[in-house]
Scaffold this motif. Structure first.
Motif, PDB file in Angstrom:
ATOM      1  N   THR A  94       0.802  -1.200  -0.085  1.00 26.56           N
ATOM      2  CA  THR A  94      -0.128  -0.009   0.221  1.00 26.56           C
ATOM      3  C   THR A  94       0.843   1.204   0.021  1.00 26.56           C
ATOM      4  O   THR A  94       1.938   1.521   0.879  1.00 26.56           O
ATOM      5  CB  THR A  94      -0.874   0.110   1.062  1.00 26.56           C
ATOM      6  N   PRO A  95       0.693   2.155  -0.663  1.00 31.06           N
ATOM      7  CA  PRO A  95       1.696   3.212  -1.059  1.00 31.06           C
ATOM      8  C   PRO A  95       1.384   4.510   0.092  1.00 31.06           C
ATOM      9  O   PRO A  95       2.239   5.221   0.288  1.00 31.06           O
ATOM     10  CB  PRO A  95       1.342   3.915  -2.172  1.00 31.06           C
ATOM     11  N   ARG A  96       0.257   4.187   0.572  1.00 31.29           N
ATOM     12  CA  ARG A  96      -0.153   5.010   1.813  1.00 31.29           C
ATOM     13  C   ARG A  96      -0.185   4.374   3.208  1.00 31.29           C
ATOM     14  O   ARG A  96      -0.627   3.251   3.396  1.00 31.29           O
ATOM     15  CB  ARG A  96      -1.401   5.870   1.472  1.00 31.29           C
ATOM     16  N   SER A 144       3.575  -1.662   5.451  1.00 30.03           N
ATOM     17  CA  SER A 144       2.742  -1.517   4.010  1.00 30.03           C
ATOM     18  C   SER A 144       3.344  -2.521   3.130  1.00 30.03           C
ATOM     19  O   SER A 144       3.068  -2.175   1.618  1.00 30.03           O
ATOM     20  CB  SER A 144       2.962  -0.090   3.597  1.00 30.03           C
ATOM     21  N   THR A 185      -8.872  -6.724   0.142  1.00 27.66           N
ATOM     22  CA  THR A 185      -8.252  -5.569   0.421  1.00 27.66           C
ATOM     23  C   THR A 185      -9.146  -4.151   0.306  1.00 27.66           C
ATOM     24  O   THR A 185      -9.350  -3.525   1.168  1.00 27.66           O
ATOM     25  CB  THR A 185      -6.910  -5.043  -0.404  1.00 27.66           C
ATOM     26  N   ARG A 186      -9.978  -4.407  -0.833  1.00 30.77           N
ATOM     27  CA  ARG A 186     -10.871  -3.513  -0.838  1.00 30.77           C
ATOM     28  C   ARG A 186     -11.817  -3.807   0.229  1.00 30.77           C
ATOM     29  O   ARG A 186     -12.622  -2.583   0.513  1.00 30.77           O
ATOM     30  CB  ARG A 186     -11.726  -3.303  -2.284  1.00 30.77           C
ATOM     31  N   GLU A 203      -8.180   0.726  -0.551  1.00 30.57           N
ATOM     32  CA  GLU A 203      -8.375   1.119  -1.896  1.00 30.57           C
ATOM     33  C   GLU A 203      -7.349   1.097  -2.972  1.00 30.57           C
ATOM     34  O   GLU A 203      -7.497   0.874  -4.061  1.00 30.57           O
ATOM     35  CB  GLU A 203      -9.098   2.359  -2.171  1.00 30.57           C
ATOM     36  N   GLU A 204      -6.176   1.447  -2.396  1.00 31.64           N
ATOM     37  CA  GLU A 204      -4.924   1.725  -3.207  1.00 31.64           C
ATOM     38  C   GLU A 204      -4.005   0.462  -3.064  1.00 31.64           C
ATOM     39  O   GLU A 204      -2.863   0.583  -3.637  1.00 31.64           O
ATOM     40  CB  GLU A 204      -4.376   2.900  -3.067  1.00 31.64           C
ATOM     41  N   ARG A 257      -1.568  -2.626  -4.020  1.00 28.17           N
ATOM     42  CA  ARG A 257      -0.953  -3.031  -5.107  1.00 28.17           C
ATOM     43  C   ARG A 257      -0.439  -4.405  -5.002  1.00 28.17           C
ATOM     44  O   ARG A 257       0.128  -4.671  -3.764  1.00 28.17           O
ATOM     45  CB  ARG A 257       0.420  -2.333  -5.234  1.00 28.17           C
ATOM     46  N   PRO A 286       0.439   0.261  -9.928  1.00 30.27           N
ATOM     47  CA  PRO A 286      -0.717   0.197  -9.294  1.00 30.27           C
ATOM     48  C   PRO A 286      -1.703  -1.152  -9.814  1.00 30.27           C
ATOM     49  O   PRO A 286      -1.182  -1.567 -10.722  1.00 30.27           O
ATOM     50  CB  PRO A 286      -1.340   1.393  -9.654  1.00 30.27           C
ATOM     51  N   GLY A 287      -2.766  -1.574  -8.894  1.00 30.00           N
ATOM     52  CA  GLY A 287      -3.465  -2.740  -9.138  1.00 30.00           C
ATOM     53  C   GLY A 287      -2.863  -4.110  -9.141  1.00 30.00           C
ATOM     54  O   GLY A 287      -1.745  -4.330  -8.414  1.00 30.00           O
TER      55      GLY A 287
END
Length: 158
Positions: free
Chosen positions: A7-9, A34, A61-62, A67-68, A70, A88-89
């Motif tokens: 997760t980038p955040r 993360s 994860t969603r 939401e973001e 990877r 991403p994704g």
């Protein structure tokens, strides 16, 4: 097969991502709250294709409001982790395509020690492919055993 889950955040809790991953495999390594490495070997009976497994993991994860997220699935640990941080994704790296997939990615994704990062920049290296293309003997002469090891990582070899 290995999965890199990233997760980038930052997440509100360090164990949210681990909780999601544990629904799929008990074999995981927390490299950072993360960034996780998942050993997904043997899950083919439940998910007959990497695409289905990857979609199920991202859906999970969603469902936890991540939401973001990877996810990268690959045959090597290194490739799964690097690609998860880069794209991403969902990314699925076909067997044998590790080096080609990593080649255009920035060198910073290897988390090099500052001395090596500075040195490689001074040599004009910017991508993993740049590092992977250097001759192992020359790297060993300049950096010792660490040089060829870094070149192997840049090719996605564990």
């Amino acid at each position: 097969m290995f999965g890199g889950l990233h997760t980038p955040r930052p997440l509100p809790s360090d164990d949210i991502l681990v909780g999601v991953a544990r629904h799929f495999t008990p074999r995981l390594e927390v490299l950072h709250p993360s960034l996780l490495l998942l050993d997904l070997g043997g899950l083919g009976r439940l998910w007959p294709s990497p695409e289905l497994l990857g979609r199920a993991l991202l859906d999970a994860t969603r469902a936890r409001q991540i939401e973001e997220a990877r996810l990268a699935l690959a045959t090597t640990r290194t490739t799964a982790l690097v690609v998860a941080r880069a794209r991403p994704g969902l990314s699925i790296v076909p067997t044998g395509q590790e080096a080609a997939t990593l080649a255009p990615l920035p060198l910073r994704l290897l988390d090099l020690p500052e001395g090596h990062a500075t040195l490689f920049r001074s040599w004009g290296l910017r991508t993993l492919g740049d590092l992977a293309a250097l001759p192992p003997a020359g790297l060993a002469e300049r950096l010792g055993p660490e040089g060829p090891r870094l070149a192997r990582l840049a090719r996605g070899e564990d």
